[in-house]
Design a protein around this motif. Structure first.
Motif, PDB file in Angstrom:
ATOM      1  N   SER A  11       0.833  -1.199   0.000  1.00 29.33           N
ATOM      2  CA  SER A  11       0.000   0.000   0.000  1.00 29.33           C
ATOM      3  C   SER A  11       0.867   1.248   0.000  1.00 29.33           C
ATOM      4  O   SER A  11       1.622   1.494   0.951  1.00 29.33           O
ATOM      5  CB  SER A  11      -0.905   0.014   1.239  1.00 29.33           C
ATOM      6  N   ILE A  14       0.203   3.435   3.096  1.00 29.36           N
ATOM      7  CA  ILE A  14       0.935   3.068   4.312  1.00 29.36           C
ATOM      8  C   ILE A  14       2.405   3.456   4.186  1.00 29.36           C
ATOM      9  O   ILE A  14       2.995   4.000   5.126  1.00 29.36           O
ATOM     10  CB  ILE A  14       0.798   1.544   4.582  1.00 29.36           C
ATOM     11  N   ASP A  53       4.790  -5.681   6.044  1.00 32.32           N
ATOM     12  CA  ASP A  53       3.396  -6.121   5.955  1.00 32.32           C
ATOM     13  C   ASP A  53       3.372  -7.643   5.757  1.00 32.32           C
ATOM     14  O   ASP A  53       4.391  -8.248   5.393  1.00 32.32           O
ATOM     15  CB  ASP A  53       2.760  -5.416   4.741  1.00 32.32           C
ATOM     16  N   ASN A  55       0.293  -9.422   4.198  1.00 33.75           N
ATOM     17  CA  ASN A  55      -0.517  -9.780   3.036  1.00 33.75           C
ATOM     18  C   ASN A  55      -0.115  -8.935   1.829  1.00 33.75           C
ATOM     19  O   ASN A  55      -0.560  -7.791   1.688  1.00 33.75           O
ATOM     20  CB  ASN A  55      -1.997  -9.556   3.403  1.00 33.75           C
ATOM     21  N   MET A  56       0.741  -9.486   0.971  1.00 28.80           N
ATOM     22  CA  MET A  56       1.235  -8.741  -0.199  1.00 28.80           C
ATOM     23  C   MET A  56       1.302  -9.673  -1.406  1.00 28.80           C
ATOM     24  O   MET A  56       1.462 -10.882  -1.240  1.00 28.80           O
ATOM     25  CB  MET A  56       2.655  -8.207   0.066  1.00 28.80           C
ATOM     26  N   PRO A  57       1.211  -9.121  -2.611  1.00 23.21           N
ATOM     27  CA  PRO A  57       1.364  -9.959  -3.802  1.00 23.21           C
ATOM     28  C   PRO A  57       2.822 -10.384  -4.012  1.00 23.21           C
ATOM     29  O   PRO A  57       3.717  -9.869  -3.354  1.00 23.21           O
ATOM     30  CB  PRO A  57       0.901  -9.035  -4.936  1.00 23.21           C
ATOM     31  N   THR A  84      -2.720  -6.153   9.500  1.00 19.16           N
ATOM     32  CA  THR A  84      -4.074  -6.042  10.057  1.00 19.16           C
ATOM     33  C   THR A  84      -4.445  -7.323  10.802  1.00 19.16           C
ATOM     34  O   THR A  84      -5.408  -7.339  11.542  1.00 19.16           O
ATOM     35  CB  THR A  84      -5.107  -5.861   8.936  1.00 19.16           C
ATOM     36  N   GLU A  85      -3.703  -8.379  10.569  1.00 18.18           N
ATOM     37  CA  GLU A  85      -4.117  -9.692  11.074  1.00 18.18           C
ATOM     38  C   GLU A  85      -3.500  -9.988  12.444  1.00 18.18           C
ATOM     39  O   GLU A  85      -2.368  -9.597  12.708  1.00 18.18           O
ATOM     40  CB  GLU A  85      -3.725 -10.785  10.078  1.00 18.18           C
ATOM     41  N   GLY A  86      -4.252 -10.706  13.273  1.00 16.82           N
ATOM     42  CA  GLY A  86      -3.759 -10.973  14.622  1.00 16.82           C
ATOM     43  C   GLY A  86      -3.950 -12.410  15.047  1.00 16.82           C
ATOM     44  O   GLY A  86      -4.124 -12.691  16.229  1.00 16.82           O
ATOM     45  N   GLN A  87      -3.924 -13.313  14.087  1.00 11.37           N
ATOM     46  CA  GLN A  87      -4.174 -14.717  14.424  1.00 11.37           C
ATOM     47  C   GLN A  87      -2.927 -15.369  15.028  1.00 11.37           C
ATOM     48  O   GLN A  87      -1.826 -15.206  14.511  1.00 11.37           O
ATOM     49  CB  GLN A  87      -4.620 -15.475  13.183  1.00 11.37           C
ATOM     50  N   ILE A  91       1.215 -15.296  14.072  1.00 11.46           N
ATOM     51  CA  ILE A  91       2.176 -14.673  14.994  1.00 11.46           C
ATOM     52  C   ILE A  91       3.246 -15.694  15.393  1.00 11.46           C
ATOM     53  O   ILE A  91       4.445 -15.384  15.422  1.00 11.46           O
ATOM     54  CB  ILE A  91       1.450 -14.117  16.237  1.00 11.46           C
ATOM     55  N   ILE A 103       3.006  -6.073  14.978  1.00  9.97           N
ATOM     56  CA  ILE A 103       2.267  -4.831  15.207  1.00  9.97           C
ATOM     57  C   ILE A 103       0.973  -4.901  14.410  1.00  9.97           C
ATOM     58  O   ILE A 103       0.987  -5.223  13.222  1.00  9.97           O
ATOM     59  CB  ILE A 103       3.103  -3.612  14.742  1.00  9.97           C
ATOM     60  N   VAL A 104      -0.146  -4.608  15.071  1.00  7.24           N
ATOM     61  CA  VAL A 104      -1.439  -4.670  14.372  1.00  7.24           C
ATOM     62  C   VAL A 104      -1.863  -3.261  13.977  1.00  7.24           C
ATOM     63  O   VAL A 104      -2.023  -2.387  14.834  1.00  7.24           O
ATOM     64  CB  VAL A 104      -2.516  -5.341  15.249  1.00  7.24           C
ATOM     65  N   LYS A 105      -2.049  -3.044  12.666  1.00  3.34           N
ATOM     66  CA  LYS A 105      -2.485  -1.743  12.142  1.00  3.34           C
ATOM     67  C   LYS A 105      -3.910  -1.456  12.617  1.00  3.34           C
ATOM     68  O   LYS A 105      -4.698  -2.398  12.726  1.00  3.34           O
ATOM     69  CB  LYS A 105      -2.517  -1.761  10.614  1.00  3.34           C
TER      70      LYS A 105
ATOM     71  N   ASP B  70      -5.579   3.248  -3.826  1.00  2.00           N
ATOM     72  CA  ASP B  70      -4.745   2.547  -2.861  1.00  2.00           C
ATOM     73  C   ASP B  70      -5.340   2.658  -1.462  1.00  2.00           C
ATOM     74  O   ASP B  70      -5.338   1.699  -0.686  1.00  2.00           O
ATOM     75  CB  ASP B  70      -3.318   3.122  -2.865  1.00  2.00           C
ATOM     76  N   ASN B  85      -9.982 -11.068  12.650  1.00  2.00           N
ATOM     77  CA  ASN B  85      -9.505 -11.233  14.032  1.00  2.00           C
ATOM     78  C   ASN B  85     -10.657 -11.545  14.978  1.00  2.00           C
ATOM     79  O   ASN B  85     -10.514 -12.323  15.920  1.00  2.00           O
ATOM     80  CB  ASN B  85      -8.782  -9.966  14.493  1.00  2.00           C
ATOM     81  N   VAL B  98      -5.311 -10.756  -1.537  1.00  2.00           N
ATOM     82  CA  VAL B  98      -4.870  -9.379  -1.792  1.00  2.00           C
ATOM     83  C   VAL B  98      -6.059  -8.620  -2.392  1.00  2.00           C
ATOM     84  O   VAL B  98      -6.732  -9.134  -3.285  1.00  2.00           O
ATOM     85  CB  VAL B  98      -3.673  -9.376  -2.770  1.00  2.00           C
ATOM     86  N   VAL B 149      -4.047 -10.549  19.879  1.00  2.00           N
ATOM     87  CA  VAL B 149      -3.644  -9.136  19.758  1.00  2.00           C
ATOM     88  C   VAL B 149      -4.782  -8.416  19.045  1.00  2.00           C
ATOM     89  O   VAL B 149      -5.516  -9.021  18.280  1.00  2.00           O
ATOM     90  CB  VAL B 149      -2.339  -8.954  18.942  1.00  2.00           C
ATOM     91  N   GLY B 152      -3.687  -1.805  16.972  1.00  2.86           N
ATOM     92  CA  GLY B 152      -2.862  -0.865  17.722  1.00  2.86           C
ATOM     93  C   GLY B 152      -1.903  -1.541  18.696  1.00  2.86           C
ATOM     94  O   GLY B 152      -1.041  -0.878  19.278  1.00  2.86           O
ATOM     95  N   ASP B 153      -2.032  -2.859  18.853  1.00  8.25           N
ATOM     96  CA  ASP B 153      -1.133  -3.564  19.777  1.00  8.25           C
ATOM     97  C   ASP B 153       0.261  -3.730  19.172  1.00  8.25           C
ATOM     98  O   ASP B 153       0.402  -3.956  17.964  1.00  8.25           O
ATOM     99  CB  ASP B 153      -1.669  -4.973  20.091  1.00  8.25           C
ATOM    100  N   VAL B 154       1.264  -3.621  20.029  1.00  9.66           N
ATOM    101  CA  VAL B 154       2.643  -3.919  19.632  1.00  9.66           C
ATOM    102  C   VAL B 154       3.104  -5.080  20.498  1.00  9.66           C
ATOM    103  O   VAL B 154       3.152  -4.967  21.720  1.00  9.66           O
ATOM    104  CB  VAL B 154       3.568  -2.705  19.855  1.00  9.66           C
TER     105      VAL B 154
END
Lengths: 122, 157
Positions: A11, A14, A53, A55-57, A84-87, A91, A103-105, B70, B85, B98, B149, B152-154
């Protein structure tokens, strides 16, 4: 010399946001659009930390992480996954492959800078 | 799949995501036509489907992006990430594709009984999310558990 941070994200929104924040914080920033470009830049450039990131092509972030960390010369390079994913399963895979964080966006500018500075003082 | 739970998950995800982006949303009727649409597929062992996000009149100043295509692609990705999530916290894991973006003068979304739609008015136009969730078999979402998570979590290793 300024430390260089690599942002790998498909992106442009981003990449632009992260570049603005980290440049203002005193870092040089390199950009890559996917894992193939990211791995290439890591090989060719003096990168101090990678924000990647998932998830990318072409090559996703986890594949890039595993590819980079399979090379001994990059063992010490900190790579943080930014997604964006937190599964748990994803991780765990990142941690096992040698990532230093997940890090979760979206993440605030202050939090991003503070996290980067834990690994790379500006 | 309990559609009320899915409905609550998606609505909360849309409102919280755009809240973080400074986009004020007011629930509204959808015109059903958009200038730009992002679509992301998802699939897991128990469910598959797609999520769409359409917009008209999103101001570049408002979203702070040079490239609206984008931006909407990233928003669709982040929205589906949030939803995924929350599904995972209820025992349903999915992987995201994607995003793909369509741009036109008038892109029309045909409403159907399988689509859950979430139309909103913004200060500059219209924004609408829709989701098509197709379980492979009868699927019950588990009790909600804490997400490992959240946004916003790190999490440092």
């Amino acid at each position: 010399m300024k430390k260089k941070i690599l942002i790998v994200d498909d992106s442009s929104t981003i990449r632009l946001q992260v570049t603005k924040v980290l440049t203002k914080a005193g870092f040089d920033v390199a950009q890559a659009e996917d894992g193939v470009e990211g791995a290439d830049l890591i090989d060719r450039d003096e990168i101090s930390l990678v924000l990647c990131d998932v998830n990318m092509p072409r090559m996703n972030g986890l594949s890039m992480l595993e590819h980079v960390k399979s090379q001994a010369r990059h063992a010490g390079l900190p790579i943080l996954m930014v997604t964006t994913e937190g599964q748990s399963r994803l991780i765990r895979r990142a941690k096992d492959a040698g990532a230093k964080g997940w890090i979760v966006k979206p993440i605030s500018a202050e939090q991003l800078v503070a996290t980067v500075q834990k690994f790379v003082p500006a | 799949m309990q559609s009320k739970i899915v409905d609550a998950i998606v609505r909360e995800s849309v409102e919280s995501l755009f809240g973080t982006q400074g986009v004020a949303l007011t629930p509204a009727q959808s015109s059903g036509t958009f200038k730009v649409v992002a679509v992301v597929g998802f699939a897991g062992a128990r469910v598959r489907g797609s999520l769409g996000l359409g917009a008209t009149g999103i101001s570049e100043d408002l979203v702070g992006a040079d490239d609206i295509e984008d931006w909407i692609s990233e928003m669709a990705n982040q929205l589906l990430g949030r939803i995924g999530n929350r599904f995972a916290a209820r025992g349903v894991e999915v992987e995201l594709a994607v995003p793909m973006v369509l741009r036109g003068v008038e892109l029309r979304v045909e409403h159907s009984s399988v689509l859950l739609t979430y139309p909103f008015r913004t200060n500059d136009g219209e924004l609408c999310a829709w989701i098509d969730v197709r379980p492979f078999e009868r699927l019950e979402l588990a009790e909600h558990e804490a997400m490992p998570v959240s946004e916003g979590d790190v999490c440092l290793f």
